[in-house]
Scaffold this motif. Structure first.
Motif, short mmCIF file in Angstrom:
data_model
loop_
_atom_site.label_atom_id
_atom_site.label_comp_id
_atom_site.label_asym_id
_atom_site.label_seq_id
_atom_site.Cartn_x
_atom_site.Cartn_y
_atom_site.Cartn_z
N PRO A 45 84.07 18.49 46.88
CA PRO A 45 83.23 19.67 47.11
C PRO A 45 81.76 19.25 47.11
CG PRO A 45 84.18 19.69 44.88
CD PRO A 45 84.73 18.49 45.58
N GLY A 46 80.90 19.85 47.95
CA GLY A 46 81.02 21.03 48.73
C GLY A 46 81.07 22.36 47.96
N ILE A 47 81.69 23.26 48.64
CA ILE A 47 81.86 24.58 48.04
C ILE A 47 82.97 24.44 46.99
CG2 ILE A 47 82.53 26.97 48.45
CD1 ILE A 47 81.22 26.79 51.18
N ILE A 48 82.58 24.62 45.75
CA ILE A 48 83.53 24.42 44.64
C ILE A 48 84.43 25.65 44.52
CG2 ILE A 48 83.72 24.04 42.15
CD1 ILE A 48 80.86 22.70 42.41
N SER A 49 83.82 26.83 44.53
CA SER A 49 84.62 28.06 44.54
C SER A 49 83.76 29.22 45.03
CB SER A 49 85.15 28.39 43.14
OG SER A 49 84.09 28.74 42.26
N THR A 50 84.45 30.24 45.54
CA THR A 50 83.77 31.49 45.89
C THR A 50 84.48 32.62 45.15
OG1 THR A 50 85.16 31.85 47.83
CG2 THR A 50 83.07 30.70 48.20
N HIS A 51 83.74 33.68 44.86
CA HIS A 51 84.29 34.80 44.08
C HIS A 51 83.84 36.10 44.73
CE1 HIS A 51 85.23 31.97 40.75
NE2 HIS A 51 84.24 31.31 41.34
N LEU A 52 84.79 36.87 45.23
CA LEU A 52 84.46 38.13 45.91
C LEU A 52 85.02 39.31 45.14
CD1 LEU A 52 85.31 37.19 49.62
CD2 LEU A 52 83.13 36.93 48.41
N HIS A 53 84.25 40.40 45.13
CA HIS A 53 84.71 41.62 44.46
C HIS A 53 84.22 42.85 45.22
CE1 HIS A 53 85.99 39.47 40.84
NE2 HIS A 53 84.86 38.80 40.92
N ALA A 54 84.86 43.98 44.97
CA ALA A 54 84.39 45.25 45.52
C ALA A 54 84.88 46.39 44.63
CB ALA A 54 84.93 45.44 46.94
N ASP A 55 84.13 47.49 44.63
CA ASP A 55 84.56 48.69 43.92
C ASP A 55 84.05 49.91 44.69
OD1 ASP A 55 85.18 50.75 42.22
OD2 ASP A 55 84.66 49.65 40.40
N GLY A 56 84.97 50.49 45.48
CA GLY A 56 84.61 51.60 46.36
C GLY A 56 84.27 52.90 45.65
N ARG A 57 84.49 52.96 44.34
CA ARG A 57 84.13 54.13 43.55
C ARG A 57 82.64 54.47 43.70
NH1 ARG A 57 85.25 53.02 37.35
NH2 ARG A 57 84.92 50.95 38.23
N TYR A 58 81.86 53.45 43.94
CA TYR A 58 80.41 53.63 43.92
C TYR A 58 79.82 53.89 45.31
CZ TYR A 58 80.88 51.80 39.21
OH TYR A 58 81.24 51.61 37.90
N LYS A 59 80.66 54.34 46.24
CA LYS A 59 80.19 54.48 47.62
C LYS A 59 79.01 55.42 47.78
CE LYS A 59 83.80 57.87 48.70
NZ LYS A 59 84.27 57.93 47.28
N ASP A 60 78.91 56.41 46.88
CA ASP A 60 77.83 57.40 47.03
C ASP A 60 76.47 56.90 46.53
OD1 ASP A 60 79.67 59.13 48.09
OD2 ASP A 60 80.13 60.06 46.14
N LEU A 61 76.45 55.81 45.83
CA LEU A 61 75.16 55.35 45.26
C LEU A 61 74.30 54.61 46.27
CD1 LEU A 61 76.11 54.17 41.65
CD2 LEU A 61 75.39 56.42 42.44
N LEU A 62 74.96 54.04 47.27
CA LEU A 62 74.21 53.28 48.29
C LEU A 62 75.03 53.32 49.58
CD1 LEU A 62 71.93 51.40 49.16
CD2 LEU A 62 73.12 49.51 48.06
N GLN A 63 74.54 54.06 50.56
CA GLN A 63 75.32 54.15 51.79
C GLN A 63 74.47 54.58 52.99
OE1 GLN A 63 77.03 58.58 52.16
NE2 GLN A 63 78.28 57.31 50.85
N TYR A 64 75.04 54.33 54.15
CA TYR A 64 74.50 54.89 55.39
C TYR A 64 75.55 55.90 55.83
CZ TYR A 64 72.70 55.36 60.10
OH TYR A 64 72.17 55.86 61.25
N PRO A 65 75.26 57.20 55.70
CA PRO A 65 76.33 58.19 55.73
C PRO A 65 76.73 58.66 57.14
CG PRO A 65 74.26 59.24 55.25
CD PRO A 65 73.95 57.79 55.46
N ASP A 66 76.83 57.73 58.06
CA ASP A 66 77.29 58.11 59.39
C ASP A 66 77.90 56.89 60.07
OD1 ASP A 66 77.85 59.82 61.43
OD2 ASP A 66 75.77 60.14 62.06
N GLY A 67 78.65 57.11 61.14
CA GLY A 67 79.28 55.99 61.82
C GLY A 67 80.13 56.45 62.97
N VAL A 68 80.86 55.49 63.53
CA VAL A 68 81.60 55.74 64.76
C VAL A 68 82.58 56.90 64.61
CG1 VAL A 68 83.16 54.72 66.47
CG2 VAL A 68 81.46 53.30 65.33
N SER A 69 83.49 56.79 63.62
CA SER A 69 84.57 57.79 63.56
C SER A 69 84.11 59.10 62.94
CB SER A 69 85.79 57.22 62.84
OG SER A 69 85.47 56.92 61.52
N ARG A 70 82.88 59.13 62.47
CA ARG A 70 82.30 60.42 62.06
C ARG A 70 81.53 61.05 63.22
NH1 ARG A 70 80.34 60.50 55.81
NH2 ARG A 70 82.37 60.00 54.93
N GLY A 71 81.55 60.35 64.35
CA GLY A 71 80.95 60.91 65.57
C GLY A 71 79.44 60.82 65.62
#
Ligand code: COA
Length: 321
Positions: free
Chosen positions: A172-198
């Motif tokens: 290595p090089g890249i020894i390790s990568t660590h990814l996480h997500a928590d969709g509970r917090y979607k309202d705290l930071l968002q762009y509230p529009d998109g394709v399928s919302r028209g």
């Protein structure tokens, strides 16, 4: 088999917006922005300039640094939340710009953590032997989706692109990568529009990034604190073995809090926020390239990259450069 970073590159649009310029647009002051965020100026795309334009320049710089040509690239993986088009994806548009054909080219979106997500995905292609020369990019034009009347957000975000070339390596090089997500917090930071919302809000002229800054701040500090600890512990490294923290550049106070958690003096943290603002997916590879090009980041050193973004999404990489 591991992957290693063979070269880095970055690109910032020419146009600069200072805090003084922002004082003329919204009810803010240079002093407020500097003391609350650490930002003094930022780069902003010109009329007609797109994420792919920035990504192309950053990619060419990274390829030059790695001594590879577009024909060597066999994977293009772009982290971005602000694509030029709904489709084709930015990776494909970039592939065409580079004049190459056939290799897989895609983009993925994880807000400000997009580059760490892209790096982690490309790393796995290389480790599995499916890529011998991967082009990995973080590029965003967040200023395109800012509400320029909202002083709480328009002073923070900016545009840019950063890129790395990954190649296979026995060590290595890249020894390790660590990814996480928590969709509970979607309202705290968002762009509230998109394709399928028209694009209803866009059509009504009411769209823009929404952020509960204070709450985002607290969760970001806490989450990134755990993330850096997790990343070192997963590999049996101690804090004092780290040469450089290369953090997402959202707020100088967040960066300082994470450095403190690692007992790292700020001299061992790459900080670009003063001149670049928060360039979203581009911020980590831009900081990495800055450190590499000014000679601070040297071959053999241990780097910890981390980012946090809307979703929430967050990710890190521990790298022997
Ligand atoms: N200029 C002047 N005043 C401003 C302002 C601006 N640009 N933006 C907000 N304010 C005001 C607020 O209205 C508030 O006024 P009040 O006390 O009269 O209500 C005051 O400043 C304090 O606001 P607050 O939001 O509590 O400030 P803060 O110290 O939390 O700093 C951020 C705001 C956005 C800089 C900070 O919360 C932050 O960085 N959060 C994390 C953001 C982030 O990381 N986002 C991206 C993740 S990828």
């Amino acid at each position: 088999m591991y992957s290693r970073i063979a070269g880095t590159g970055s690109y910032l649009p020419a146009q600069i917006l200072t805090n003084a310029d922002l004082e003329k647009i919204v009810d803010t002051t240079d002093e407020w922005i500097r003391t609350r965020t650490g930002i003094e100026r930022r780069h902003v795309v010109a009329e007609g300039e797109t994420t792919t334009d920035l990504a192309e320049q950053a990619s060419r710089n990274a390829m030059e640094a790695a001594g590879v040509s577009p024909q060597d690239i066999d994977l293009i993986c772009v982290g971005t939340t602000t694509p030029d088009l709904v489709f084709p994806n930015v990776g494909t548009l970039l592939q065409d710009r580079l004049g190459i054909r056939g290799c897989p080219a895609f983009s993925l979106e994880a807000a400000c953590a997009s580059f760490l997500y892209a790096l982690s995905v490309a790393d796995k292609f290389v480790r599995l032997g499916e890529s011998k020369c991967a082009l990995v990019i973080g590029a965003d034009t967040l200023t395109r989706i800012i509400d320029w009347k909202d002083r709480a957000t328009c002073v923070l975000f900016a545009d840019g692109a950063g890129a790395v070339i990954l190649k296979p390596c026995a060590d290595p090089g890249i020894i390790s990568t660590h990814l996480h997500a928590d969709g509970r917090y979607k309202d705290l930071l968002q762009y509230p529009d998109g394709v399928s919302r028209g694009f209803k809000l866009v059509r009504a002229g009411k769209a823009g990034v929404l952020m509960k800054g204070n709450e985002v701040y607290k969760i970001a500090v806490n989450t990134l604190g755990h993330l850096v600890t997790e990343t070192l512990a997963a590999n049996g490294f101690n804090k004092d073995q780290l040469d450089w923290l290369i953090p997402h550049q959202a707020n100088l106070r967040i960066i300082e809090a994470i450095a403190k958690r690692l007992d790292l003096p700020m001299e061992r943290v790459i900080v670009t926020i003063k001149d670049q603002g928060n360039t979203s997916a581009a911020s980590v590879p831009l900081a990495l390239d800055t450190g590499v090009r000014d000679g601070r980041v040297k071959r053999g050193q241990l780097l910890l990259l981390e980012a946090f973004g809307g979703g929430f999404t967050w990710g890190s990489a521990l790298i022997r450069y």
